[in-house]
Design an enzyme around this catalytic site. Structure first.
Site, PDB file in Angstrom:
ATOM      1  N   HIS A 419       0.831  -1.208   0.000  1.00 21.07           N
ATOM      2  CA  HIS A 419       0.000   0.000   0.000  1.00 21.07           C
ATOM      3  C   HIS A 419       0.864   1.256   0.000  1.00 21.07           C
ATOM      4  O   HIS A 419       0.707   2.156  -0.819  1.00 21.07           O
ATOM      5  CB  HIS A 419      -0.909  -0.044   1.238  1.00 21.07           C
ATOM      6  CG  HIS A 419      -1.835   1.134   1.358  1.00 21.07           C
ATOM      7  ND1 HIS A 419      -1.468   2.291   2.006  1.00 21.07           N
ATOM      8  CD2 HIS A 419      -3.078   1.335   0.886  1.00 21.07           C
ATOM      9  CE1 HIS A 419      -2.467   3.147   1.943  1.00 21.07           C
ATOM     10  NE2 HIS A 419      -3.459   2.589   1.266  1.00 21.07           N
ATOM     11  N   CYS A 796      -1.182  -2.913 -16.390  1.00 23.93           N
ATOM     12  CA  CYS A 796      -1.340  -1.740 -15.529  1.00 23.93           C
ATOM     13  C   CYS A 796      -0.768  -1.969 -14.137  1.00 23.93           C
ATOM     14  O   CYS A 796      -0.948  -1.161 -13.255  1.00 23.93           O
ATOM     15  CB  CYS A 796      -2.815  -1.337 -15.441  1.00 23.93           C
ATOM     16  SG  CYS A 796      -3.842  -2.588 -14.672  1.00 23.93           S
TER      17      CYS A 796
HETATM   18  C1  PEP Z   1      -2.545  -5.131  -9.994  1.00 22.55           C
HETATM   19  O1  PEP Z   1      -2.930  -6.011  -9.227  1.00 22.55           O
HETATM   20  O2  PEP Z   1      -1.615  -5.288 -10.796  1.00 22.55           O
HETATM   21  C2  PEP Z   1      -3.202  -3.825  -9.988  1.00 22.55           C
HETATM   22  C3  PEP Z   1      -2.920  -2.923 -10.900  1.00 22.55           C
HETATM   23  O3  PEP Z   1      -4.089  -3.575  -9.002  1.00 22.55           O
HETATM   24  P1  PEP Z   1      -3.719  -3.165  -7.483  1.00 22.55           P
HETATM   25  O4  PEP Z   1      -2.278  -2.842  -7.441  1.00 22.55           O
HETATM   26  O5  PEP Z   1      -4.600  -2.035  -7.163  1.00 22.55           O
HETATM   27  O6  PEP Z   1      -4.075  -4.401  -6.745  1.00 22.55           O
END
Ligand code: PEP
Ligand code: MG
Length: 855
Positions: A419, A796
Site C-alpha cells: 500500500h 497496468c
Molecule cells: C494489480 O494487481 O496489478 C493492480 C494494478 O491492481 P492493485 O495494485 O490495485 O491491486
C-alpha cells in the site's frame, strides 16, 4: 591466428580498438586524427595487461627505446568504458637521481626536486604499497628516498626500465583486485572486463616559459548549459594540481582574478577551437586535459564531460538541435531511469551520507523532515508549514492524507507493491519500505531504533533517499528537479517515435493533472477506492460497509454518488477526451476498517451506534486472508449496489462532460475476475445503469467494458472472458502475487535474502517475471485475441513503467502500458528506444538482404 602485438604506438592509422585497447586509447587516436597536439603514446592491449597481472613481464627496455630522447613517461588506464574506472595515472616515470640533476638545469632545482618528490610518493604508495603516512614529514626528494629505503629495505629503483615495468605490473594487478572488480561490475562491467594501459611521453608542464596543467569543458556539468568550465594551474602538473603549489587561474577572462585568456590569449583561443572540433567530430561534449610547455599547447586526454542527469538531457538535445547527432541518437543516449531524477528532488550526490538503515527503494526522490509516527501528526505538522517523514509499520487507507502531507514515507514492512509503495509512487512522495531487518518502530513510544542501536524520537530529523532505498541521519542537501525546455523537447521527440501507448495510473484529479502534465495518452487505471480515502468520504464508506439493512446501505451510497460523480467529471475534464479507464471497487474491505480504538470510537460517533456494536461488526468483517477474500468482483456480486452506484456516477459524469463539450467513452474495468459468469453478471447491471442514465439525461454516450486480469484463472480463461469485453488489462501486481503464492505486503521480509541467494534474480514485484508471469500474459493475450481479434491489451501493474516489461508487452502486441504518472516520461523514453532499435535492426537486415541480392 596472428599473435597480437604486445604494444602499439597510437597513430592515425594504427589498429586501435575500444574492445582491445580501451576507450581512452581510441579517443586519443581520434584526437590525433583531428591533428591535435597529442604527446607520443603507446597502447598496451587488454591481453598484455592480463599477462602482466598474471606475473609475466614485458620488455620495458624495448618499450622505452621506442620513445625518442628518453623522455619521462606517464601511464594511464584505458578501460573499455571510461566509467568502469581503473587505477590512478602515474606521472614522471623515469626520474632518477641523475636525471633530476639534468632536469634542474632546465626547470630549476626546486621544481625538479618537487617533481621527483611527487614521483617517489606515488611510486611508494601505488607500486610498493607503502602507507602515505610514512612520508608525511618528507619535504624533499632526498628525505623521501631515505624513508623509502627504510620502509622497504631496498633502494628506490634508479633505473627507468625497472620503474616502468613495476608501474605497469602494479596497475595491471590493481585492476584485478576485488574491490576494483566489484566497483566496475556495479557499473555494468562484465566479470572479464579488460584494461588497457597507455604509456605517454610526459609534458613536464613546469619550466621557464608559461607552463601549466588545465582541464576545460564547454558545458556546465550540472545543467548542461553551454559555458566554459574548468581550471588552469600555472606551473601545475596534473589533475591534483589544484592542491599543489601552482597559481590557479580562471580559464576565461574574469573580474575576480587572472585568467588563461588574458595571459595566453592565442592558446586559449586554440583550446576553444579544439573544443568545438571535438564536439562535432567526436559528437560529444568532451572534457579536455591539456598542458602548456613553454607556451606550446599539448592535449593529454579527452573524456566525456561529466554530467548530472539533467545535464545529460540538455547536452543530448543541444547536440541534436545543432545537427551533430540525430534525434534518435539523442533519445538513445539517455538512460530512462535518469529521467526520474528530473522529476523529483534528489539527495545531492556529493552529500556526505550517514546511513542509518536501508530498505526497498519504493518511490524515488529525496526528502528531509522531522519524524512523525502517525498520519494525524503529519497533517498537524504540515499545517504549521513543517516538513515531516511519516514513519509507520505499514500504511493503510487511514494514512493516505498523512502520506500526502508528509515529505517522505518510511515503513518497516511491505514490498514494492505494498500500500505505502503504490500510494507514494502515485503521489510522487519519496518512500522506503520493508526496512524491518534494519530498524524497529515503536509508535506508542514514538521511537525508532536502528540495528546499530541508534534511537530517534518524534521530531528528530532524518532524510529518505527513495531512489537508493536508504535512510540517512539528519538533513541532506537536496538537488531540485529540473524539467527544463530540453526535457520537454526530448519528450516530444520520444512521443513521435513511440509505437506503444503510454497511459498513467491516476486515481484522483490531482494524479490526472500530473498525468496530463507528462502527456500521458490517457488513464490506464483509476483505482476508485483511492477516491474514498478523504476523511469525510472514508466515514461514509465505512457506514456503507457496516450497514446492516439495504436502506442504510443505499442511504450511504446515495451520499457517495455525487462525490464519485464529481471526481469522474474532473478526471474527464482534465484528460480532455483522452481515454479514462476506471476500475470498480477492488480492495479487501479490511482496508477500510478503522484501525485501533480511536478509529472505532470515531465511527461509532458517526453512525450513532454503541462502541461495542461497532467493535463487534468490525470483528465480524475480519477475514483470515483478506487478499483472497471478499474483494474485487466478489464485492460487486454480493453487494451489487456498490457497483451500481459507481456505474451510475461514471455515466452521469460522462453525460455532464458531454454537455460541457467533452466527449468521452469511459472504460469500465472489473477487478479480480476469475470466472466468466462474474463478468456476465456485472456486465448486465452496468448495461442497465447506462440505459437508465441515457434515458434520464437524454445524452447518448458510449462506454467500453473490460477486465483486469489479476488471477491465473482469468488469464487461462481469457478466451471466454474476451467474448464479453472490449479490453483486458493485466494487473501484474496481483498476478505476480498469485502466480508465486507470494504476499505482496509481506514478501519484503525475505526478499533480499532470496535475491542475494539467487532464488529470484530480482524482486518479481519490481521486475516482471517474464518466464512465469510472462507466460501467463502471452497465453491470456493469445487466447483473448483468438476469441476477439480487436481485443485491446495492456498492462497496468507497477511493472508497466519498466523498460524490460515494456519490451515484453511491445513484442506481445499489447496496445499500451500504464504506470504511475511520475513514471510516464521514463516509460515513454524506454518505449521510444525500443522502437528506434527495432527500426535500426530492420534497416540493417533489409540492407544486408539487398546486398545478398546484388549480382
Ligand atoms: C494489480 O494487481 O496489478 C493492480 C494494478 O491492481 P492493485 O495494485 O490495485 O491491486
Ligand atoms: Mg490488483
Amino acid at each position: 591466428m596472428q599473435k597480437e602485438a604486445e604494444f602499439t604506438r597510437i597513430s592515425a592509422t594504427a589498429d586501435i580498438k575500444v574492445q582491445r585497447h580501451g576507450a581512452r586509447a581510441k579517443c586519443l587516436q581520434r584526437l590525433i586524427r583531428l591533428e591535435m597536439p597529442v604527446p607520443d603514446t603507446i597502447a598496451l592491449p587488454f591481453d598484455t595487461v592480463r599477462r602482466l597481472a598474471a606475473g609475466d613481464r614485458i620488455d620495458s627496455g624495448a618499450l622505452l627505446q621506442t620513445f625518442d630522447g628518453a623522455p619521462l613517461l606517464s601511464v594511464r588506464p584505458s578501460a573499455e568504458v571510461t566509467d568502469w574506472g581503473g587505477p590512478g595515472t602515474i606521472l614522471n616515470i623515469g626520474l632518477t637521481v641523475d636525471r633530476v640533476e639534468a632536469l634542474a638545469e632546465i626547470i630549476g632545482e626546486h621544481a625538479a626536486d618537487e617533481l621527483f618528490l611527487r614521483f617517489i610518493l606515488s611510486y611508494a604508495v601505488e607500486v610498493a604499497r607503502l602507507d602515505a603516512e610514512a612520508f608525511a614529514d618528507d619535504a624533499t626528494a632526498q628525505a623521501a628516498l631515505a624513508t623509502y629505503e627504510c620502509e622497504t629495505d631496498e633502494a628506490f629503483p634508479n633505473d627507468p626500465a625497472t620503474q616502468l615495468s613495476d608501474v605497469l605490473r602494479s596497475m595491471a594487478r590493481a585492476w584485478e583486485g576485488t574491490s576494483a572488480r566489484l566497483l566496475r561490475q556495479a557499473k555494468g562491467a562484465p566479470a572479464d572486463a579488460g584494461l588497457g594501459l597507455l604509456v605517454q611521453r610526459m609534458v613536464i608542464g613546469a619550466g621557464r616559459g608559461e607552463c601549466g596543467f588545465g582541464m576545460i569543458q564547454f558545458v556546465d556539468s550540472q545543467t548542461g548549459a553551454p559555458g566554459i568550465t574548468g581550471h588552469y594551474v600555472s606551473n601545475g602538473q596534473s589533475r591534483a594540481a589544484l592542491s599543489e603549489d601552482g597559481e590557479v587561474l580562471f580559464l576565461q577572462r574574469d573580474p575576480q582574478g587572472p585568467s588563461l585568456e588574458d595571459r595566453c590569449p592565442d592558446q586559449f583561443a586554440a583550446l576553444c577551437a579544439l573544443g568545438a572540433r571535438t564536439r562535432t567530430s567526436l559528437r560529444e561534449e568532451m572534457q579536455i586535459e591539456f598542458k602548456l610547455q613553454d607556451g606550446a599547447l599539448c592535449i593529454l586526454d579527452a573524456m566525456r564531460a561529466p554530467r548530472s542527469s539533467r545535464a545529460q538531457v540538455r547536452i543530448a538535445v543541444d547536440l541534436a538541435q545543432d545537427a551533430v547527432i540525430t534525434k534518435d541518437e539523442a533519445l538513445l543516449r539517455i538512460h530512462p531511469s535518469a529521467l526520474s531524477e528530473l522529476l523529483h528532488p534528489q539527495v545531492a550526490p556529493d552529500h556526505k551520507r550517514s546511513m542509518i538503515a536501508h530498505g526497498i527503494a519504493a518511490s524515488p526522490g529525496g526528502a528531509t523532515g522531522r519524524i512523525v509516527f502517525s498520519a494525524a501528526a503529519a497533517q498537524a505538522l504540515a499545517a504549521q508549514g513543517g516538513d515531516c517523514i511519516l514513519v509507520r509499520h505499514e500504511t493503510s487507507s487511514e494514512d493516505v492524507r498523512g502520506m500526502n502531507a508528509a515529505r517522505g514515507v518510511l515503513t518497516e514492512r511491505g514490498g514494492i507493491t505494498s500500500h505505502a509503495a503504490v500510494i507514494a509512487r502515485g503521489l510522487g512522495v519519496p518512500c522506503v519500505v520493508g526496512a524491518a531487518s534494519e530498524l524497529q518502530i515503536k509508535p506508542r513510544e514514538k521511537l525508532l531504533r536502528t540495528r546499530s542501536g541508534q534511537t530517534f524520537r518524534e521530531g528528530d530529523v532524518i532524510t529518505l533517499d527513495g531512489t537508493a532505498g536508504v535512510v540517512l541521519e539528519g538533513a541532506a542537501r537536496l538537488v531540485e528537479p529540473g524539467q527544463d525546455e530540453a526535457f520537454l523537447t526530448l519528450m516530444v521527440w520520444a512521443e513521435a517515435v513511440t509505437d506503444i501507448g503510454i497511459r498513467a495510473n491516476a486515481d484522483t484529479p490531482a494524479d490526472a493533472k500530473t498525468a496530463s502534465r507528462f502527456n500521458a495518452g490517457g488513464i490506464g487505471l483509476c483505482r476508485t477506492e483511492h477516491m474514498f480515502f478523504e476523511h469525510d468520504r472514508l466515514t461514509v464508506m465505512r457506514e456503507m460497509i457496516f450497514a446492516d439493512s439495504a436502506e442504510d446501505r443505499q442511504a450511504a451510497l446515495d451520499r457517495l454518488l455525487p462525490m464519485q460523480r464529481a471526481d469522474f467529471l474532473e478526471l474527464f475534464r482534465t484528460m480532455k477526451g483522452l481515454p479514462v479507464c476506471i476500475r470498480l471497487l477492488d480492495p479487501p474491505l479490511h482496508e477500510f476498517l478503522p484501525q485501533g480504538r480511536a478509529g472505532v470510537r470515531e465511527l461509532a460517533d458517526a453512525m450513532d451506534l454503541p462502541l461495542s456494536e461497532v467493535s463487534a461488526r468490525v470483528k465480524g468483517l475480519a477475514e483470515f486472508n483478506p487478499m483472497l477474500g471478499m474483494r474485487g468482483v466478489r464485492l460487486g456480486i454480493t453487494i451489487p449496489e456498490i457497483y451500481d452506484m459507481q456505474a451510475r456516477a461514471i455515466f452521469e459524469a460522462t453525460a455532464q462532460a458531454a454537455r460541457q463539450g467533452i466527449v468521452t467513452a469511459p472504460e469500465i474495468m472489473i477487478p479480480l475476475v476469475s470466472a466468466k459468469r462474474e463478468v456476465e453478471l456485472v456486465k448486465a447491471r452496468i448495461a442497465a445503469a447506462a440505459a437508465q442514465v441515457r434515458v434520464q439525461t437524454g445524452v447518448e454516450f458510449d462506454y467500453e467494458l473490460g477486465v483486469i486480469v489479476e488471477t491465473p484463472r482469468a488469464a487461462l480463461r481469457a478466451g471466454e472472458i474476451a467474448d464479453h469485453v472490449a479490453f483486458l488489462s493485466f494487473g501484474t501486481n496481483d498476478l505476480t502475487q498469485m502466480v508465486y503464492g507470494l504476499s505482496r505486503d509481506d514478501a519484503g521480509r525475505f526478499m533480499s535474502t532470496y535475491v542475494q541467494q539467487g532464488v529470484y534474480l530480482e524482486d518479481p514485484f519490481l521486475r516482471m517475471d517474464t518466464e512465469g508471469v510472462g507466460e501467463l500474459l502471452i497465453l491470456g493475450a493469445e487466447r483473448g485475441r483468438a476469441a476477439r481479434s480487436d481485443l485491446i491489451l495492456s498492462i497496468c501493474g507497477e511493472h508497466g513503467g519498466n523498460a524490460d516489461s515494456i519490451a515484453f508487452c511491445r513484442k506481445a502486441g499489447f496496445n499500451y502500458v500504464s504506470c504511475s504518472p511520475f513514471r510516464v516520461p521514463e516509460a515513454r523514453l524506454a518505449a521510444a528506444q525500443l522502437a528506434i532499435s527495432d527500426r535500426r535492426s530492420a534497416r540493417r537486415t533489409s540492407s544486408s538482404d539487398e546486398a545478398k541480392n546484388v549480382p
